[in-house]
Design a protein around this motif. Structure first.
Motif, PDB file in Angstrom:
ATOM      1  N   LEU A 185       1.006  -1.102   0.004  1.00 29.31           N
ATOM      2  CA  LEU A 185       0.005   0.090   0.027  1.00 29.31           C
ATOM      3  C   LEU A 185       0.702   1.295   0.062  1.00 29.31           C
ATOM      4  O   LEU A 185       2.021   1.149   0.535  1.00 29.31           O
ATOM      5  CB  LEU A 185      -1.045   0.123   1.226  1.00 29.31           C
ATOM      6  CG  LEU A 185      -2.072  -1.036   1.117  1.00 29.31           C
ATOM      7  CD1 LEU A 185      -2.793  -0.965   2.540  1.00 29.31           C
ATOM      8  CD2 LEU A 185      -2.896  -1.065   0.063  1.00 29.31           C
ATOM      9  N   PRO A 186       0.471   2.357  -0.490  1.00 29.40           N
ATOM     10  CA  PRO A 186       1.148   3.584  -0.614  1.00 29.40           C
ATOM     11  C   PRO A 186       1.336   4.180   0.750  1.00 29.40           C
ATOM     12  O   PRO A 186       0.451   4.218   1.502  1.00 29.40           O
ATOM     13  CB  PRO A 186       0.370   4.576  -1.634  1.00 29.40           C
ATOM     14  CG  PRO A 186      -1.014   4.011  -1.634  1.00 29.40           C
ATOM     15  CD  PRO A 186      -0.898   2.215  -1.417  1.00 29.40           C
ATOM     16  N   LYS A 187       2.514   4.654   0.902  1.00 27.87           N
ATOM     17  CA  LYS A 187       2.720   5.499   2.351  1.00 27.87           C
ATOM     18  C   LYS A 187       1.863   6.778   2.201  1.00 27.87           C
ATOM     19  O   LYS A 187       1.628   6.923   3.455  1.00 27.87           O
ATOM     20  CB  LYS A 187       4.228   5.741   2.234  1.00 27.87           C
ATOM     21  CG  LYS A 187       5.061   4.714   2.204  1.00 27.87           C
ATOM     22  CD  LYS A 187       4.694   3.661   3.446  1.00 27.87           C
ATOM     23  CE  LYS A 187       6.020   2.383   3.409  1.00 27.87           C
ATOM     24  NZ  LYS A 187       5.804   1.491   2.589  1.00 27.87           N
ATOM     25  N   ARG A 188       1.867   7.565   1.395  1.00 23.21           N
ATOM     26  CA  ARG A 188       1.002   8.752   1.186  1.00 23.21           C
ATOM     27  C   ARG A 188      -0.481   7.958   0.490  1.00 23.21           C
ATOM     28  O   ARG A 188      -0.276   7.762  -0.600  1.00 23.21           O
ATOM     29  CB  ARG A 188       1.687   9.739   0.368  1.00 23.21           C
ATOM     30  CG  ARG A 188       0.695  11.049   0.263  1.00 23.21           C
ATOM     31  CD  ARG A 188       1.385  12.193  -0.221  1.00 23.21           C
ATOM     32  NE  ARG A 188       2.151  12.057  -1.574  1.00 23.21           N
ATOM     33  CZ  ARG A 188       1.311  12.443  -2.380  1.00 23.21           C
ATOM     34  NH1 ARG A 188       0.344  12.891  -2.311  1.00 23.21           N
ATOM     35  NH2 ARG A 188       1.965  12.213  -3.931  1.00 23.21           N
ATOM     36  N   ASP A 189      -1.453   8.424   1.209  1.00 19.91           N
ATOM     37  CA  ASP A 189      -2.651   7.794   0.464  1.00 19.91           C
ATOM     38  C   ASP A 189      -3.320   8.519  -0.731  1.00 19.91           C
ATOM     39  O   ASP A 189      -4.403   8.891  -0.427  1.00 19.91           O
ATOM     40  CB  ASP A 189      -3.633   7.307   1.656  1.00 19.91           C
ATOM     41  CG  ASP A 189      -4.660   6.240   1.304  1.00 19.91           C
ATOM     42  OD1 ASP A 189      -4.481   5.900   0.315  1.00 19.91           O
ATOM     43  OD2 ASP A 189      -5.925   6.293   1.780  1.00 19.91           O
ATOM     44  N   TRP A 190      -2.649   8.261  -1.875  1.00 18.37           N
ATOM     45  CA  TRP A 190      -2.933   8.908  -3.142  1.00 18.37           C
ATOM     46  C   TRP A 190      -4.320   8.273  -3.435  1.00 18.37           C
ATOM     47  O   TRP A 190      -5.185   8.711  -4.437  1.00 18.37           O
ATOM     48  CB  TRP A 190      -2.133   9.355  -4.075  1.00 18.37           C
ATOM     49  CG  TRP A 190      -1.305   8.133  -4.243  1.00 18.37           C
ATOM     50  CD1 TRP A 190      -0.171   7.945  -3.701  1.00 18.37           C
ATOM     51  CD2 TRP A 190      -1.267   7.229  -5.161  1.00 18.37           C
ATOM     52  NE1 TRP A 190       0.715   6.729  -4.012  1.00 18.37           N
ATOM     53  CE2 TRP A 190      -0.304   6.007  -4.913  1.00 18.37           C
ATOM     54  CE3 TRP A 190      -2.577   6.802  -5.900  1.00 18.37           C
ATOM     55  CZ2 TRP A 190      -0.203   4.905  -5.600  1.00 18.37           C
ATOM     56  CZ3 TRP A 190      -2.372   5.331  -6.526  1.00 18.37           C
ATOM     57  CH2 TRP A 190      -1.232   4.556  -6.277  1.00 18.37           C
ATOM     58  N   ALA A 191      -4.338   6.995  -3.151  1.00 20.38           N
ATOM     59  CA  ALA A 191      -5.372   5.936  -3.663  1.00 20.38           C
ATOM     60  C   ALA A 191      -6.563   5.696  -2.693  1.00 20.38           C
ATOM     61  O   ALA A 191      -7.208   5.092  -2.872  1.00 20.38           O
ATOM     62  CB  ALA A 191      -4.731   4.439  -3.839  1.00 20.38           C
ATOM     63  N   LYS A 192      -6.823   7.086  -1.883  1.00 19.06           N
ATOM     64  CA  LYS A 192      -7.876   6.652  -0.903  1.00 19.06           C
ATOM     65  C   LYS A 192      -9.198   6.689  -1.443  1.00 19.06           C
ATOM     66  O   LYS A 192     -10.198   6.000  -0.972  1.00 19.06           O
ATOM     67  CB  LYS A 192      -7.831   8.130  -0.014  1.00 19.06           C
ATOM     68  CG  LYS A 192      -8.107   9.530  -0.737  1.00 19.06           C
ATOM     69  CD  LYS A 192      -8.196  10.563   0.279  1.00 19.06           C
ATOM     70  CE  LYS A 192      -8.222  12.028  -0.311  1.00 19.06           C
ATOM     71  NZ  LYS A 192      -7.433  12.231  -1.378  1.00 19.06           N
ATOM     72  N   ASP A 193      -9.261   7.085  -2.872  1.00 19.72           N
ATOM     73  CA  ASP A 193     -10.921   6.993  -3.426  1.00 19.72           C
ATOM     74  C   ASP A 193     -10.808   6.062  -4.316  1.00 19.72           C
ATOM     75  O   ASP A 193     -12.102   5.564  -4.756  1.00 19.72           O
ATOM     76  CB  ASP A 193     -10.814   8.261  -4.306  1.00 19.72           C
ATOM     77  CG  ASP A 193     -11.141   9.547  -3.353  1.00 19.72           C
ATOM     78  OD1 ASP A 193     -11.594   9.445  -2.199  1.00 19.72           O
ATOM     79  OD2 ASP A 193     -10.987  10.766  -3.816  1.00 19.72           O
ATOM     80  N   PHE A 194      -9.845   5.258  -4.479  1.00 21.04           N
ATOM     81  CA  PHE A 194      -9.993   4.002  -5.274  1.00 21.04           C
ATOM     82  C   PHE A 194     -11.013   3.044  -4.941  1.00 21.04           C
ATOM     83  O   PHE A 194     -11.854   2.356  -5.722  1.00 21.04           O
ATOM     84  CB  PHE A 194      -8.678   3.050  -5.296  1.00 21.04           C
ATOM     85  CG  PHE A 194      -7.649   3.789  -6.257  1.00 21.04           C
ATOM     86  CD1 PHE A 194      -7.663   5.045  -6.761  1.00 21.04           C
ATOM     87  CD2 PHE A 194      -6.239   2.883  -6.449  1.00 21.04           C
ATOM     88  CE1 PHE A 194      -6.510   5.657  -7.393  1.00 21.04           C
ATOM     89  CE2 PHE A 194      -5.335   3.468  -7.369  1.00 21.04           C
ATOM     90  CZ  PHE A 194      -5.698   5.000  -7.800  1.00 21.04           C
ATOM     91  N   PRO A 195     -11.367   2.626  -3.509  1.00 18.73           N
ATOM     92  CA  PRO A 195     -12.386   1.782  -3.360  1.00 18.73           C
ATOM     93  C   PRO A 195     -13.822   2.388  -3.490  1.00 18.73           C
ATOM     94  O   PRO A 195     -14.773   1.364  -3.607  1.00 18.73           O
ATOM     95  CB  PRO A 195     -12.123   1.745  -1.653  1.00 18.73           C
ATOM     96  CG  PRO A 195     -10.738   2.168  -1.373  1.00 18.73           C
ATOM     97  CD  PRO A 195     -10.485   3.192  -2.442  1.00 18.73           C
ATOM     98  N   LYS A 196     -14.020   3.562  -3.828  1.00 15.79           N
ATOM     99  CA  LYS A 196     -15.344   3.802  -4.351  1.00 15.79           C
ATOM    100  C   LYS A 196     -15.585   3.426  -5.719  1.00 15.79           C
ATOM    101  O   LYS A 196     -16.672   3.310  -6.211  1.00 15.79           O
ATOM    102  CB  LYS A 196     -15.313   5.561  -4.524  1.00 15.79           C
ATOM    103  CG  LYS A 196     -15.246   6.444  -2.860  1.00 15.79           C
ATOM    104  CD  LYS A 196     -15.098   7.686  -3.249  1.00 15.79           C
ATOM    105  CE  LYS A 196     -14.758   8.452  -2.037  1.00 15.79           C
ATOM    106  NZ  LYS A 196     -14.845  10.042  -1.977  1.00 15.79           N
ATOM    107  N   HIS A 197     -14.403   3.057  -6.265  1.00 16.16           N
ATOM    108  CA  HIS A 197     -14.716   2.715  -7.749  1.00 16.16           C
ATOM    109  C   HIS A 197     -14.455   1.338  -8.218  1.00 16.16           C
ATOM    110  O   HIS A 197     -14.879   0.606  -9.325  1.00 16.16           O
ATOM    111  CB  HIS A 197     -13.823   3.654  -8.784  1.00 16.16           C
ATOM    112  CG  HIS A 197     -13.777   5.103  -8.524  1.00 16.16           C
ATOM    113  ND1 HIS A 197     -14.864   5.784  -9.243  1.00 16.16           N
ATOM    114  CD2 HIS A 197     -13.130   5.825  -7.668  1.00 16.16           C
ATOM    115  CE1 HIS A 197     -14.611   7.026  -8.877  1.00 16.16           C
ATOM    116  NE2 HIS A 197     -13.728   7.298  -8.169  1.00 16.16           N
ATOM    117  N   TRP A 198     -13.665   0.465  -7.085  1.00  6.66           N
ATOM    118  CA  TRP A 198     -13.354  -0.860  -7.668  1.00  6.66           C
ATOM    119  C   TRP A 198     -13.301  -1.685  -6.356  1.00  6.66           C
ATOM    120  O   TRP A 198     -13.365  -1.299  -5.256  1.00  6.66           O
ATOM    121  CB  TRP A 198     -11.870  -0.777  -7.862  1.00  6.66           C
ATOM    122  CG  TRP A 198     -11.322   0.140  -9.053  1.00  6.66           C
ATOM    123  CD1 TRP A 198     -10.686   1.314  -8.925  1.00  6.66           C
ATOM    124  CD2 TRP A 198     -11.636  -0.090 -10.364  1.00  6.66           C
ATOM    125  NE1 TRP A 198     -10.735   1.835 -10.281  1.00  6.66           N
ATOM    126  CE2 TRP A 198     -11.236   1.043 -11.148  1.00  6.66           C
ATOM    127  CE3 TRP A 198     -12.232  -1.097 -10.995  1.00  6.66           C
ATOM    128  CZ2 TRP A 198     -11.552   1.376 -12.485  1.00  6.66           C
ATOM    129  CZ3 TRP A 198     -12.593  -0.903 -12.503  1.00  6.66           C
ATOM    130  CH2 TRP A 198     -11.965   0.180 -13.256  1.00  6.66           C
TER     131      TRP A 198
END
Length: 462
Positions: A185-198
Motif C-alpha cells: 500500500l502507498p505510504k501517502r494515501d493518494w489512492a484513498k478514493d480507489f475503493p469508491k470505484h473498485w
C-alpha cells in the motif's frame, strides 16, 4: 499417498476456471504468491497496481481459507524461493499459469532448469489468454502483425472451452511454512478514493461482469465511446490480475446474445493480440516496432510532461482524462487515445514517457496492452494508427462529450461554461473561467510540427 504440489499464483488470482489449480485440486497443495520486484526490474508493479494487488491477494487468501488452505506470501527472488518451498513441502511439481512478459519468460526458464536438476518440474498452464501466442500463425507461418486478420483467425477457430467451476474444497500440505507480509500500500494515501470505484478480487470481477450484462452489451457499440457514461465493462483490471478468465468473459458475452457482443469480444481479443505482439517482439515496451521511428526527433520537455500528468494542458478532454486517471486509477479507452495523441504528437514527447506514467498510475497496467496501445497511437507499432492521424482535442471532446458532462466532472473549473464553450474555454468571456490554463500548445501549430517531424524520418518535405 498423493504427493503434494506447489500452486504458484502470479497473474491468475482466482479459483474458478484456473487450469493450474484444477490440475492439483485433489492433492495437498501449498498456494504461493511471490513478489519479485528485482526480476521484473523496470516492469515491477506500478503504484496503482500495487494497491490493487494488496486487496486482490487479501481476497484470494480469504477464498482459499474458506476452502481449507492458506495462501503463502513471500518476497524476494522467486528463482530461489520457489525451489526452496517445493523442497520444504516435498512437492515434485510446481503448477503455474503461463507468463509472456520477456522478464517472466526468462525467469521461468531459469526456474524450470533449476527444478529439473533436483528432479522437480515446472508445469505451465494456459489460463491468461484465449490462445497461446506461439501457436497462432498466418497462412505463411508467420506471426500476425495486423489485428483484423488476427481476430478473424480466432473467431474462425471456434469457441473456447467452457469455463470450469471453482473447487468446493482444497487440501493443505502438512506443516506449511510461515509466510511473509507484503508491503504494497502507498505510504501517502493518494489512492484513498480507489475503493469508491473498485472491488479487487474474484468476487468483484464477478459482480462487474454481472452488472455489465445484456443491457450494456446491447448498447455497447455506441456507448463504449462515451466517457460520461458507464458504457464499457470495467473488467480490464480484473483481467490484468487474472481475477476473471478471458473464457469466462467470452462465454458470458456469447450467452448474453446482445447486439454489441461481437464488438465487445473484439475488444477482449485486442488483449490477446497485444500479447501475441509482445511474445514475438519482446522489445516492444522499450523500442518502436517500426524501425524508422528510432530516428524520430522527439523533443523531451519536463514541463510539458508534468502539465500533461497533472491534467493542466488547457485542453479539457485531455485534462479530464488525466485527472480521472489520478483519482480512480483508470481512464476511459477513447480518452486514453486522445491524451496519448496530444502527448506524442502535439507535444512531441517520447511515447515511452506516456507509457511509463500509465504503468505507474493504471490499476489495469498490463505490459503487453500498455506498450502495444502506446505504439499504436504513436504510429510506430504493428498495425498502428498512421502517424499523420493527429486527434483534434476540441473536435474529439465535442463528438464524444457533447454536453461536457465528463469534462465538468473532472475539471470543475469549467462548470460555469455553456456547453458550446466547454471544449474551447479560451474563447469564453472574461470571468467565467478561473485557475485553468490556456492551451499548452496551439493545435494547428502542434499538428503541423508533428507532421514535419514525421516527414523528416521519411525523408520528405512536410
Amino acid at each position: 499417498m498423493t504427493r503434494p504440489a506447489l500452486l504458484w499464483f502470479r497473474n491468475d488470482l482466482r479459483l474458478a476456471d484456473n487450469p493450474a489449480l484444477m490440475a492439483v485440486a485433489d492433492r495437498p497443495i501449498l498456494p504461493v504468491f511471490v513478489l519479485d520486484d528485482d526480476a521484473a526490474g523496470a516492469w515491477k508493479h506500478g503504484g496503482a497496481q500495487r494497491w490493487w494487488l494488496h486487496h486482490a491477494l487479501a481476497s484470494l487468501g480469504a477464498d482459499l481459507s474458506r476452502r481449507g488452505v492458506d495462501l503463502h506470501l513471500a518476497q524476494g527472488d522467486a528463482a530461489i524461493i520457489i525451489p526452496a518451498l517445493a523442497a520444504a513441502v516435498g512437492a515434485e511439481d510446481i503448477h503455474v499459469a503461463q507468463r509472456f512478459e520477456p522478464w517472466g519468460r526468462r525467469q521461468d526458464e531459469a526456474i524450470a532448469t533449476a527444478l529439473k536438476s533436483t528432479g522437480r518440474r515446472l508445469v505451465r498452464h494456459r489460463g491468461t489468454l484465449l490462445h497461446d501466442p506461439h501457436a497462432l500463425r498466418t497462412g505463411q507461418g508467420k506471426p500476425y502483425q495486423v489485428y483484423t486478420p488476427f481476430s478473424r483467425a480466432i473467431f474462425a477457430a471456434g469457441e473456447p472451452a467452457p469455463p470450469m467451476d471453482a473447487p468446493a474444497r482444497l487440501h493443505p500440505v502438512a506443516n506449511p511454512p510461515a509466510g511473509a507480509t507484503l508491503d504494497l500500500l502507498p505510504k501517502r494515501d493518494w489512492a484513498k478514493d480507489f475503493p469508491k470505484h473498485w472491488q479487487p478480487g474474484e468476487a468483484g470481477a464477478a459482480k462487474r461482469l454481472a452488472a455489465f450484462g445484456t443491457r450494456a452489451l446491447a448498447a455497447y457499440d455506441g456507448a463504449r465511446n462515451i466517457p460520461a457514461i458507464p458504457g464499457t465493462s470495467g473488467l480490464s483490471p480484473h483481467l490484468r490480475f487474472g481475477e476473471i478468465s478471458p473464457r469466462q468473459v467470452w462465454h458470458a458475452a456469447r450467452e448474453a446474445g446482445a447486439t454489441g457482443s461481437h464488438t465487445f469480444l473484439k475488444e477482449v481479443l485486442w488483449r490477446d493480440f497485444a500479447y501475441h505482439l509482445l511474445f514475438n517482439r519482446p522489445e516492444m515496451p522499450e523500442a518502436p516496432l517500426a524501425e524508422k521511428f528510432a530516428a524520430f526527433p522527439w523533443q523531451p520537455n519536463p514541463k510539458y510532461l508534468a502539465a500533461w500528468q497533472r491534467g493542466m494542458t488547457g485542453y479539457p478532454i485531455v485534462d479530464a482524462g488525466m485527472r480521472q486517471l489520478w483519482a480512480t486509477g483508470w481512464m476511459h479507452n477513447r480518452v486514453r487515445m486522445i491524451v496519448a495523441s496530444l502527448l506524442v504528437k502535439h507535444l512531441l514527447q517520447p511515447w515511452q514517457d506516456g507509457q511509463d506514467w500509465f504503468w505507474d498510475t493504471l490499476v489495469d497496467g498490463d505490459l503487453a496492452s500498455n506498450s502495444a496501445s502506446w505504439q499504436w497511437v504513436a504510429g510506430c507499432g504493428a498495425d498502428a494508427a498512421p502517424y499523420f492521424r493527429v486527434f483534434n482535442p476540441m473536435l474529439q471532446g465535442a463528438k464524444f462529450d457533447p454536453e461536457g458532462t465528463y469534462v465538468t466532472r473532472w475539471v470543475p473549473e469549467l462548470a460555469r461554461l455553456p456547453k458550446n464553450l466547454i471544449h474551447q474555454p479560451w474563447e469564453a468571456p472574461p470571468g467565467l473561467v478561473r485557475d485553468y490554463p490556456p492551451p499548452i500548445i496551439d493545435h494547428a501549430f502542434g499538428r503541423a510540427r508533428a507532421l514535419a517531424a514525421y516527414a523528416a524520418i521519411k525523408g520528405e518535405t512536410a
